[in-house]
Design a protein around this motif. Structure first.
Motif, mmCIF file in Angstrom:
data_model
loop_
_atom_site.group_PDB
_atom_site.id
_atom_site.type_symbol
_atom_site.label_atom_id
_atom_site.label_comp_id
_atom_site.label_asym_id
_atom_site.label_seq_id
_atom_site.Cartn_x
_atom_site.Cartn_y
_atom_site.Cartn_z
ATOM 1 N N VAL A 1 0.842 -1.223 -0.085
ATOM 2 C CA VAL A 1 -0.021 -0.042 -0.158
ATOM 3 C C VAL A 1 0.801 1.222 -0.048
ATOM 4 N N GLY A 2 1.982 1.292 0.866
ATOM 5 C CA GLY A 2 2.871 2.374 0.795
ATOM 6 C C GLY A 2 3.527 2.858 -0.393
ATOM 7 N N ILE A 3 3.883 1.635 -1.248
ATOM 8 C CA ILE A 3 4.743 1.751 -2.439
ATOM 9 C C ILE A 3 3.626 2.456 -3.446
ATOM 10 N N GLY A 4 2.395 1.815 -3.463
ATOM 11 C CA GLY A 4 1.410 2.439 -4.417
ATOM 12 C C GLY A 4 1.166 3.856 -4.248
ATOM 13 N N GLY A 5 1.132 4.319 -2.801
ATOM 14 C CA GLY A 5 1.043 5.642 -2.697
ATOM 15 C C GLY A 5 2.189 6.646 -3.074
ATOM 16 N N LEU A 6 3.437 6.022 -3.042
ATOM 17 C CA LEU A 6 4.716 6.615 -3.303
ATOM 18 C C LEU A 6 4.721 6.818 -4.946
ATOM 19 N N VAL A 7 4.314 6.044 -5.611
ATOM 20 C CA VAL A 7 4.215 6.036 -6.935
ATOM 21 C C VAL A 7 3.069 6.606 -7.768
ATOM 22 N N GLY A 8 1.991 6.967 -6.714
ATOM 23 C CA GLY A 8 0.698 7.780 -7.171
ATOM 24 C C GLY A 8 -0.238 6.752 -7.702
ATOM 25 N N ARG A 9 -0.083 5.647 -7.320
ATOM 26 C CA ARG A 9 -1.097 4.526 -8.070
ATOM 27 C C ARG A 9 -1.930 3.983 -7.104
ATOM 28 N N PRO A 10 -3.157 4.059 -6.913
ATOM 29 C CA PRO A 10 -4.115 3.420 -5.973
ATOM 30 C C PRO A 10 -3.802 1.782 -6.022
ATOM 31 N N HIS A 11 -3.924 1.135 -4.966
ATOM 32 C CA HIS A 11 -3.662 -0.294 -4.968
ATOM 33 C C HIS A 11 -4.961 -0.886 -5.090
ATOM 34 N N HIS A 12 -5.037 -2.073 -5.626
ATOM 35 C CA HIS A 12 -6.304 -2.838 -6.240
ATOM 36 C C HIS A 12 -6.097 -4.054 -4.891
ATOM 37 N N GLY A 13 -7.185 -4.137 -3.794
ATOM 38 C CA GLY A 13 -7.056 -4.982 -2.909
ATOM 39 C C GLY A 13 -6.820 -6.586 -3.087
ATOM 40 N N PRO A 14 -7.874 -6.903 -4.246
ATOM 41 C CA PRO A 14 -7.663 -8.459 -4.395
ATOM 42 C C PRO A 14 -6.039 -8.750 -5.129
ATOM 43 N N VAL A 15 -5.792 -7.938 -6.248
ATOM 44 C CA VAL A 15 -4.533 -8.218 -6.760
ATOM 45 C C VAL A 15 -3.386 -8.096 -5.857
ATOM 46 N N LEU A 16 -3.366 -7.076 -4.824
ATOM 47 C CA LEU A 16 -2.352 -6.825 -3.874
ATOM 48 C C LEU A 16 -2.294 -8.197 -2.961
ATOM 49 N N LEU A 17 -3.325 -8.788 -2.590
ATOM 50 C CA LEU A 17 -3.581 -9.772 -1.885
ATOM 51 C C LEU A 17 -2.794 -11.127 -2.531
ATOM 52 N N ALA A 18 -3.527 -11.151 -3.643
ATOM 53 C CA ALA A 18 -2.923 -12.412 -4.446
ATOM 54 C C ALA A 18 -1.293 -12.367 -4.733
ATOM 55 N N ALA A 19 -1.055 -10.980 -5.061
ATOM 56 C CA ALA A 19 0.537 -10.992 -5.423
ATOM 57 C C ALA A 19 1.486 -11.255 -3.818
ATOM 58 N N THR A 20 0.872 -10.959 -2.921
ATOM 59 C CA THR A 20 1.362 -11.022 -1.501
ATOM 60 C C THR A 20 1.537 -12.578 -1.260
ATOM 61 N N CYS A 21 0.458 -13.493 -1.560
ATOM 62 C CA CYS A 21 0.316 -14.984 -1.332
ATOM 63 C C CYS A 21 1.348 -15.581 -2.201
ATOM 64 N N VAL A 22 1.358 -15.005 -3.593
ATOM 65 C CA VAL A 22 2.403 -15.576 -4.387
ATOM 66 C C VAL A 22 3.774 -15.374 -3.985
ATOM 67 N N VAL A 23 4.189 -14.345 -3.244
ATOM 68 C CA VAL A 23 5.458 -13.869 -2.725
ATOM 69 C C VAL A 23 5.764 -14.942 -1.723
ATOM 70 N N MET A 24 4.574 -15.066 -0.833
ATOM 71 C CA MET A 24 4.774 -15.614 0.405
ATOM 72 C C MET A 24 5.029 -17.408 0.290
ATOM 73 N N LEU A 25 4.378 -17.789 -0.775
ATOM 74 C CA LEU A 25 4.363 -19.306 -1.186
ATOM 75 C C LEU A 25 5.691 -19.482 -1.828
ATOM 76 N N ALA A 26 6.096 -18.499 -2.702
ATOM 77 C CA ALA A 26 7.482 -18.776 -3.544
ATOM 78 C C ALA A 26 8.482 -18.843 -2.542
ATOM 79 N N ALA A 27 8.440 -17.892 -1.321
ATOM 80 C CA ALA A 27 9.537 -18.130 -0.432
ATOM 81 C C ALA A 27 9.519 -19.275 0.430
ATOM 82 N N ARG A 28 8.169 -19.645 0.790
ATOM 83 C CA ARG A 28 7.952 -20.683 1.764
ATOM 84 C C ARG A 28 6.850 -21.586 1.311
ATOM 85 N N PRO A 29 6.895 -22.584 0.304
ATOM 86 C CA PRO A 29 5.890 -23.078 -0.198
ATOM 87 C C PRO A 29 4.895 -23.944 1.195
#
Length: 229
Positions: free
Chosen positions: A86-114
């Protein structure tokens, strides 16, 4: 702050029986609210020093330290990553999309620790957040709590073999009290302790006592037999 050792065994048992045990664990809720409080404070400091971007970056340091020091559980990590997003979205001036942010977060977490894919905390946290990010605009906290409670119910049944039927009712009262009363005043109290002593925590404790009393009452209600897989 999730310091469960500060509670008596009777209070912890009553909270679990009433379906309110999540309030004394360091969960995504705690990290999300902590992130909001840290962001507000850091923005005020950052604007005076180097602009809003510095405030956002400054808020990440204590937030990540909080996540790590509390054990880096999957729900806490999920909330921390989303707060940074959310903070990065604010810095670059683009509003975050909740479902996309959640999906990306889950992908990152599972890639790091399946293995987290099979963790009950990860599944419960992701299900709850999936409900929240798709909530209608302007939906109140009571209705959100109602929706989240039903969203996580199947996972509770699957992993734990039972779910407190009265938890749906008790959460409708306890979560708003915790979110709007206990945690904000608790954080404020901790900031004021050096000047006012433990008296600064009294307003938060009054709200906590409301939750404890609710838990004691609900814990005494009859429960149906446990559902087994």
């Amino acid at each position: 702050l999730g310091v469960r050792s500060a509670l008596s065994s009777e209070d912890r048992s009553a909270l679990r029986s009433a379906g309110l045990g999540h309030l004394i664990a360091v969960s995504g809720l705690h990290v999300g609210l902590a992130a909001w409080a840290l962001l507000v404070l850091s923005l005020r400091v950052g604007v005076r020093v180097g602009g809003g971007w510095l405030g956002v970056v400054l808020s990440w340091v204590p937030l990540m330290a909080y996540v790590m020091l509390t054990g880096a559980s999957p729900p806490a990590v999920r909330a921390g990553i989303m707060a940074v997003g959310v903070g990065i979205g604010g810095l670059v001036g683009r509003p975050h999309h909740g479902p996309v942010l959640l999906a990306a977060t889950c992908v990152v977490m599972l890639a790091a620790r399946p293995a987290w894919a099979f963790d009950p905390g990860f599944q419960l946290s992701a299900a709850a957040m999936a409900t929240l990010v798709r909530a209608p605009v302007g939906e109140g906290i009571v209705r959100q709590t109602w929706r989240v409670t039903w969203a996580v119910l199947p996972f509770s049944l699957w992993h734990f073999g039972h779910a407190g039927i009265w938890g749906v009712v008790s959460n409708l009262v306890a979560v708003p009290v915790f979110t709007l009363w206990v945690l904000p005043l608790g954080l404020l109290g901790w900031w004021l302790v050096p000047w006012l002593g433990t008296t600064a925590l009294a307003p938060a404790s009054w709200g906590a006592e409301v939750i404890f009393e609710l838990a004691r009452v609900v814990a005494g209600w009859p429960s149906p037999p446990a559902w087994s897989v």
